[in-house]
Design a protein around this motif. Sequence first.
Motif, PDB file in Angstrom:
ATOM      1  N   PHE A 190      -9.247   4.350  -2.478  1.00 31.50           N
ATOM      2  CA  PHE A 190      -8.048   3.525  -2.521  1.00 31.50           C
ATOM      3  C   PHE A 190      -6.892   4.299  -1.909  1.00 31.50           C
ATOM      4  O   PHE A 190      -6.849   5.524  -1.980  1.00 31.50           O
ATOM      5  N   VAL A 191      -5.931   3.587  -1.331  1.00 34.21           N
ATOM      6  CA  VAL A 191      -4.669   4.167  -0.892  1.00 34.21           C
ATOM      7  C   VAL A 191      -3.577   3.352  -1.562  1.00 34.21           C
ATOM      8  O   VAL A 191      -3.459   2.157  -1.332  1.00 34.21           O
ATOM      9  N   LYS A 192      -2.803   4.006  -2.436  1.00 32.10           N
ATOM     10  CA  LYS A 192      -1.748   3.332  -3.184  1.00 32.10           C
ATOM     11  C   LYS A 192      -0.545   4.257  -3.307  1.00 32.10           C
ATOM     12  O   LYS A 192      -0.612   5.439  -3.001  1.00 32.10           O
TER      13      LYS A 192
ATOM     14  N   MET B 100       9.157  -2.191 -11.251  1.00 32.43           N
ATOM     15  CA  MET B 100       8.434  -1.798 -10.036  1.00 32.43           C
ATOM     16  C   MET B 100       7.513  -2.909  -9.523  1.00 32.43           C
ATOM     17  O   MET B 100       7.192  -2.929  -8.344  1.00 32.43           O
ATOM     18  N   ALA B 101       7.051  -3.781 -10.418  1.00 39.18           N
ATOM     19  CA  ALA B 101       6.136  -4.855 -10.029  1.00 39.18           C
ATOM     20  C   ALA B 101       6.330  -6.041 -10.966  1.00 39.18           C
ATOM     21  O   ALA B 101       6.723  -5.869 -12.113  1.00 39.18           O
TER      22      ALA B 101
ATOM     23  N   LEU C   8       0.467   2.277  -7.833  1.00 37.56           N
ATOM     24  CA  LEU C   8       0.974   0.928  -7.614  1.00 37.56           C
ATOM     25  C   LEU C   8       0.638   0.514  -6.193  1.00 37.56           C
ATOM     26  O   LEU C   8       0.924   1.237  -5.246  1.00 37.56           O
ATOM     27  N   GLY C   9      -0.008  -0.639  -6.067  1.00 37.27           N
ATOM     28  CA  GLY C   9      -0.371  -1.125  -4.740  1.00 37.27           C
ATOM     29  C   GLY C   9       0.002  -2.583  -4.583  1.00 37.27           C
ATOM     30  O   GLY C   9       0.114  -3.316  -5.548  1.00 37.27           O
TER      31      GLY C   9
ATOM     32  N   LYS D 232       2.254  -7.095  -7.013  1.00 37.80           N
ATOM     33  CA  LYS D 232       1.711  -5.738  -6.991  1.00 37.80           C
ATOM     34  C   LYS D 232       0.772  -5.538  -8.161  1.00 37.80           C
ATOM     35  O   LYS D 232       0.857  -6.230  -9.165  1.00 37.80           O
ATOM     36  N   ASP D 233      -0.131  -4.580  -8.032  1.00 36.72           N
ATOM     37  CA  ASP D 233      -1.021  -4.211  -9.123  1.00 36.72           C
ATOM     38  C   ASP D 233      -0.788  -2.736  -9.425  1.00 36.72           C
ATOM     39  O   ASP D 233      -0.306  -1.992  -8.587  1.00 36.72           O
TER      40      ASP D 233
END
Length: 179
Positions: free
Chosen positions: A104-106, A130-131, A161-162, A171-172
């Motif tokens: 993953f890239v977050k 933030m989300a 956070l992505g 966002k998740d």
Amino acid sequence: MRPSRTEKGAQGRLLGRRWWGGIRPLRWRWAVLAVVALGVVLGLGAYGAIRYRLGIDLQAHSCLESSRVFLIDTFAGPEEVIQGDLVAFRAQGLGVPAFEGRLFVKHAAGVPGDWVTVTLAETAINGMPMAQGLALAPALKRDPAGLLRHERVPVEHFWMLGETCGGPQVKDSFSQKLS
């Protein structure tokens, strides 16, 4: 006195020897230089191949709009991560078998010591929203009430956070240990 033919030939051969004698060392030096240059290029290439990886987002709709190709530094450790950094990691212990071990890239939204509050309406880090919502709960077949929390990010963990592909504001987030 004029030189004889044998003397002219001798001089010609002598000049030829000087000419070839100068070229041979030059060829040898160029060969050594080429071998050294090749060694340097191969050495740097091997170092780069060990240290860096390319991450490519192959999704039809990219979740991180900024890029589809990521250069991942495998030598960077968790101690170098600061809030807001993009971080590549392999998922561990998320409770979703399909995600286990995947890359993953977050964004690192919360660092060790930060307070994370997750409600049905939003996710906040140190009181800053933030989300919005819990966008992935239905897709992951998780009860949103089971995701609610107010906790401190543990040592060696980060709150990731992505952006969810459902839209730019959705966002998740989740906690992840980086090693």
